[in-house]
Structure formats: C-alpha cells, structure tokens
Design an enzyme around this catalytic site. Sequence first.
Site, PDB file in Angstrom:
ATOM      1  N   CYS A   1       0.826  -1.214   0.000  1.00 14.13           N
ATOM      2  CA  CYS A   1       0.000   0.000   0.000  1.00 14.13           C
ATOM      3  C   CYS A   1       0.860   1.264   0.000  1.00 14.13           C
ATOM      4  O   CYS A   1       0.702   2.138  -0.862  1.00 14.13           O
ATOM      5  CB  CYS A   1      -0.952  -0.034   1.188  1.00 14.13           C
ATOM      6  SG  CYS A   1      -0.192  -0.557   2.741  1.00 14.13           S
TER       7      CYS A   1
HETATM    8  N1  NDP Z   1      -4.250  -4.668   5.006  1.00 15.77           N
HETATM    9  C1  NDP Z   1      -3.713  -3.948   4.038  1.00 15.77           C
HETATM   10  O1  NDP Z   1      -3.977  -2.735   3.915  1.00 15.77           O
HETATM   11  C2  NDP Z   1      -2.777  -4.561   3.055  1.00 15.77           C
HETATM   12  C3  NDP Z   1      -2.353  -5.853   3.196  1.00 15.77           C
HETATM   13  N2  NDP Z   1      -1.470  -6.377   2.295  1.00 15.77           N
HETATM   14  C4  NDP Z   1      -0.973  -7.740   2.454  1.00 15.77           C
HETATM   15  O2  NDP Z   1      -2.010  -8.652   2.128  1.00 15.77           O
HETATM   16  C5  NDP Z   1      -1.886  -9.820   2.931  1.00 15.77           C
HETATM   17  C6  NDP Z   1      -3.181 -10.011   3.715  1.00 15.77           C
HETATM   18  O3  NDP Z   1      -3.406  -8.873   4.513  1.00 15.77           O
HETATM   19  P1  NDP Z   1      -4.680  -8.689   5.429  1.00 15.77           P
HETATM   20  O4  NDP Z   1      -5.888  -9.077   4.677  1.00 15.77           O
HETATM   21  O5  NDP Z   1      -4.594  -7.349   6.007  1.00 15.77           O
HETATM   22  O6  NDP Z   1      -4.355  -9.793   6.541  1.00 15.77           O
HETATM   23  P2  NDP Z   1      -5.252 -10.366   7.690  1.00 15.77           P
HETATM   24  O7  NDP Z   1      -4.360 -10.604   8.825  1.00 15.77           O
HETATM   25  O8  NDP Z   1      -6.431  -9.459   7.866  1.00 15.77           O
HETATM   26  O9  NDP Z   1      -5.750 -11.778   7.085  1.00 15.77           O
HETATM   27  C7  NDP Z   1      -4.894 -12.833   6.812  1.00 15.77           C
HETATM   28  C8  NDP Z   1      -5.654 -14.005   6.178  1.00 15.77           C
HETATM   29  O10 NDP Z   1      -4.734 -15.057   5.903  1.00 15.77           O
HETATM   30  C9  NDP Z   1      -5.215 -16.297   6.465  1.00 15.77           C
HETATM   31  N3  NDP Z   1      -4.023 -17.032   6.911  1.00 15.77           N
HETATM   32  C10 NDP Z   1      -3.178 -16.681   7.921  1.00 15.77           C
HETATM   33  N4  NDP Z   1      -2.162 -17.562   8.017  1.00 15.77           N
HETATM   34  C11 NDP Z   1      -2.345 -18.476   7.034  1.00 15.77           C
HETATM   35  C12 NDP Z   1      -1.639 -19.628   6.610  1.00 15.77           C
HETATM   36  N5  NDP Z   1      -0.504 -20.014   7.219  1.00 15.77           N
HETATM   37  N6  NDP Z   1      -2.120 -20.345   5.575  1.00 15.77           N
HETATM   38  C13 NDP Z   1      -3.272 -19.976   4.943  1.00 15.77           C
HETATM   39  N7  NDP Z   1      -3.989 -18.886   5.292  1.00 15.77           N
HETATM   40  C14 NDP Z   1      -3.542 -18.139   6.331  1.00 15.77           C
HETATM   41  C15 NDP Z   1      -6.157 -15.890   7.575  1.00 15.77           C
HETATM   42  O11 NDP Z   1      -7.204 -16.833   7.742  1.00 15.77           O
HETATM   43  P3  NDP Z   1      -7.115 -18.152   8.617  1.00 15.77           P
HETATM   44  O12 NDP Z   1      -6.134 -17.857   9.712  1.00 15.77           O
HETATM   45  O13 NDP Z   1      -8.506 -18.392   9.099  1.00 15.77           O
HETATM   46  O14 NDP Z   1      -6.655 -19.223   7.671  1.00 15.77           O
HETATM   47  C16 NDP Z   1      -6.748 -14.583   7.038  1.00 15.77           C
HETATM   48  O15 NDP Z   1      -7.868 -14.862   6.232  1.00 15.77           O
HETATM   49  C17 NDP Z   1      -0.686  -9.604   3.864  1.00 15.77           C
HETATM   50  O16 NDP Z   1       0.459 -10.189   3.305  1.00 15.77           O
HETATM   51  C18 NDP Z   1      -0.553  -8.092   3.881  1.00 15.77           C
HETATM   52  O17 NDP Z   1       0.729  -7.710   4.166  1.00 15.77           O
HETATM   53  C19 NDP Z   1      -1.067  -5.665   1.214  1.00 15.77           C
HETATM   54  C20 NDP Z   1      -1.461  -4.392   1.019  1.00 15.77           C
HETATM   55  C21 NDP Z   1      -2.337  -3.706   1.945  1.00 15.77           C
HETATM   56  C1  X2W Z   2      -0.707   0.384   9.375  1.00 14.03           C
HETATM   57  C2  X2W Z   2       0.192  -0.810   9.153  1.00 14.03           C
HETATM   58  O1  X2W Z   2       0.554  -1.493  10.088  1.00 14.03           O
HETATM   59  N1  X2W Z   2       0.557  -1.057   7.902  1.00 14.03           N
HETATM   60  C3  X2W Z   2       1.393  -2.160   7.537  1.00 14.03           C
HETATM   61  C4  X2W Z   2       1.704  -2.153   6.070  1.00 14.03           C
HETATM   62  C5  X2W Z   2       0.586  -2.544   5.223  1.00 14.03           C
HETATM   63  C6  X2W Z   2       0.772  -3.865   4.534  1.00 14.03           C
HETATM   64  O2  X2W Z   2       0.027  -4.780   4.773  1.00 14.03           O
HETATM   65  O3  X2W Z   2       1.783  -3.999   3.720  1.00 14.03           O
HETATM   66  P1  X2W Z   2       2.414  -5.400   3.240  1.00 14.03           P
HETATM   67  O4  X2W Z   2       1.527  -5.941   2.213  1.00 14.03           O
HETATM   68  O5  X2W Z   2       3.731  -5.138   2.695  1.00 14.03           O
HETATM   69  O6  X2W Z   2       2.514  -6.277   4.419  1.00 14.03           O
HETATM   70  C7  X2W Z   2       2.739  -2.108   8.247  1.00 14.03           C
HETATM   71  O7  X2W Z   2       3.275  -1.054   8.469  1.00 14.03           O
HETATM   72  O8  X2W Z   2       3.294  -3.199   8.446  1.00 14.03           O
END
Ligand code: NDP
Ligand code: X2W
Length: 344
Positions: A150
């Site tokens: 992001c």
């Molecule tokens: N939040 C954001 O703004 C952004 C996030 N990202 C990236 O996207 C990815 C997801 O983020 P976000 O949705 O915030 O994460 P969350 O922590 O909200 O969700 C993670 C998901 O992954 C699943 N999960 C966790 N561990 C495992 C595993 N070992 N095997 C299979 N499934 C698993 C969980 O479900 P369950 O444990 O039930 O299986 C859950 O559905 C991350 O890598 C994050 O860095 C990228 C850009 C922006």
């Molecule tokens: C507010 C906040 O905690 N933001 C996350 C970054 C967002 C994210 O999920 O980035 P990745 O996909 O690279 O993990 C952080 O600083 O780690």
Amino acid sequence: MIKVGIVGGTGYTGVELLRLLAQHPEAHVEVITSRSEEGLCVADMYPNLRGHYDYLRFSVPDVATLGACDVVFFATPHGVAHALAGELLATGVKVIDLSADFRLRDADEWAQWYHQPHGAPDLLPEAVYGLPEVNREAIRGARLIAVPGCYPTATQLGLIPLLETGLADPATLIADCKSGVSGAGRGASVGSLLCEAGESMKAYAVAGHRHLPEIRQGLQQAAGGPVGLTFVPHLTPMIRGIHATLYARVADASVDLQALFEQRYADEPFVDVMPAGSHPETRSVRGANVCRIAVHRPQGGDLVVVLSVIDNLTKGASGQAVQNMNILFGLDERAGLQQPALLP
Ligand SMILES: NC(=O)C1=CN([C@@H]2O[C@H](COP(=O)(O)OP(=O)(O)OC[C@H]3O[C@@H](n4cnc5c(N)ncnc54)[C@H](OP(=O)(O)O)[C@@H]3O)[C@@H](O)[C@H]2O)C=CC1
Ligand SMILES: CC(=O)N[C@@H](CCC(=O)OP(=O)(O)O)C(=O)O
C-alpha cells in the site's frame, strides 16, 4: 467466466476481494479458504455480502481444490504464497499474490527485511511486480504477479513522473506516509484498539520499514540508478486510507509540473491528477481503485510536494490485484472496478 480461488478469505484484503469480485462481470469465486472458519458460509461471516455468495463456504487451503481454478489470489501473511505458489503454477493456475513474498527481486534482501529465509527463490525470476502504470506489458504475459504494497503504491505513483524524466534529485527523496489501521490486518492487537489507535497518531519503524526496499526498488527502476529515500510511516485514526506527502528537489523552475503529471497519467484509468492547488483527501478514494495525486511547488521554490492518496485495501491491495487479473486475462482493465468512492 474466470474461476477464482482466494487463499485467506477472512482478512481485510480477502473480504475486499469478495466485495469487488461480487460485481465483476467475468469472474466467479469458486474457492475461498480459512483455516479457522472451515465450513462457515461466507455470507454468515460477512452480512454485507448476503445475496452475493450464498453458495460459498470457507474451506481449508488445498492445492487440489485451488488447482481447479484459473487464478488464485493469496491474501495471506508473508510466507504462505512461498509454500503454495509453485505447486499451483505447476497445475497451470495463475497466481496473484497480495503479500510481499515476490515483490523484492533479491531473495537475500527479502530475508533480511522479513526475518525468514525466502521460501521460493526459484520463482523470483518470473514474478512480475504488479504496478500496472509501470509494468502493464509484463503483467499481460505473467503467471505470477506480486501485487505492490500500500505505501509503495501511493509513493511510487507520486514520484515516478519526476524520476522517469530525470527532473528530481534522486538522492534526497522523502516519503511521509499516513495509514489507516486496516493496513495492519484484521487480527486483534492492542495497537489497533479504538481506544489506542482512535485517539492518537504516531510514527513507527523510522529506523527502517520493510516497504523501504520495495519502494526503493521501484524508484530506482524509474530513475535508472540509485535513489536516496527517507520513508516514515504513521498510524492514523481512520480505518482505511493512505496519505503520502512526498518531497523532491526539482531545480528546473521552468518545468510545468502539472502538465507533466497530467501527461504521464493521461491514459491511466486509475490515476487521477487533480487540478493544480488541490489537497486530495483519503475519504475521496475510500472503496475506489484510484490514486488521486496533486502536485505543488510551494512559493515557486525547488522543493516539490506531491500529495498522493489511495485506499490501502483497494488501489493499495485488492483493487490493484483485480486490475492485474483483468490485464492478465485480456479483459477490460476497468472490469468490476468502476465504482466511485464511498464518500465525497
Ligand atoms: N491490510 C492492508 O492494507 C494490506 C495488506 N497487504 C498484504 O495482504 C496480505 C493479507 O493482509 P490482510 O488481509 O490485512 O491480513 P489479515 O491478517 O487481515 O488476514 C490474513 C488471512 O490469511 C489467512 N491465513 C493466515 N495464516 C495463514 C496460513 N498459514 N495459511 C493460509 N492462510 C492463512 C487468515 O485466515 P485463517 O487464519 O482463518 O486461515 C486470514 O484470512 C498480507 O500479506 C498483507 O501484508 C497488502 C497491502 C495492503
Ligand atoms: C498500518 C500498518 O501497520 N501497515 C502495515 C503495512 C501494510 C501492509 O500490509 O503492507 P504489506 O503488504 O507489505 O505487508 C505495516 O506497516 O506493516
């Protein structure tokens, strides 16, 4: 119809994928995984999706089931796609990874920033960094897409017009970025509590955030050489949104920066260069797959300030992932992504 699988359906980016794909004319979600909610109906967990996915239940991640899809999104923590992507690619499935597993070109650098060995270095040469505004042609032919983070999306889109043209001093770039709390994922943590994050604002990871090497990699590609970047992320009391205030030194006062940005993004469906003097707000991109940018040159000096806002869950993650899918499958890049922001 493109058959879609989602690994990690209970997190913020997973449910954002569901929201966007519910309106997609060419995609149908066939599989969604959760280890903690196996068997639960998606609509029972997410009432906002009632009527859209009444057929769909969470299942545990399984390569055989996911392998029947055309494309699998990983909305999972770092390391999960490392473990499963290779097997899925071998079955002919395209992989779009929202995590950072394949964003850095260098496996050793990844290991240094993510504090674990890279789990699939053999796949790195074919992984394409999914920033369409830079890599659209490479995305078209890819099997494995690394969706940008992001902060990196907001920062790169704001700075690359200045770097590609050689206008900015690449050694003195600053990215002062603010994020909503959903950026930290949906898991419970003290720092995400309303009473903790809701009444306060703080910088974090000033000594070095894992997005620093990712942003640097993209900016170096744009500049054609090394860049010096100071990146400071902040946690702010809002649920969604990234606001990046970007600083660059541009010595040439004769350049019309507004025209430069407008021309660079003239054909980009998801970058909006706002009128000169604008101050874009995160609320104006909430739920929309768009990056709004405004460029300023205060008092006509050599310090240029670029303001860049996105929704971290949409253009900063799941919307950009769907944009990549559209390009990958030769669809209209805007398919399923044309809804305006939720707020004015
Ligand atoms: N939040 C954001 O703004 C952004 C996030 N990202 C990236 O996207 C990815 C997801 O983020 P976000 O949705 O915030 O994460 P969350 O922590 O909200 O969700 C993670 C998901 O992954 C699943 N999960 C966790 N561990 C495992 C595993 N070992 N095997 C299979 N499934 C698993 C969980 O479900 P369950 O444990 O039930 O299986 C859950 O559905 C991350 O890598 C994050 O860095 C990228 C850009 C922006
Ligand atoms: C507010 C906040 O905690 N933001 C996350 C970054 C967002 C994210 O999920 O980035 P990745 O996909 O690279 O993990 C952080 O600083 O780690």
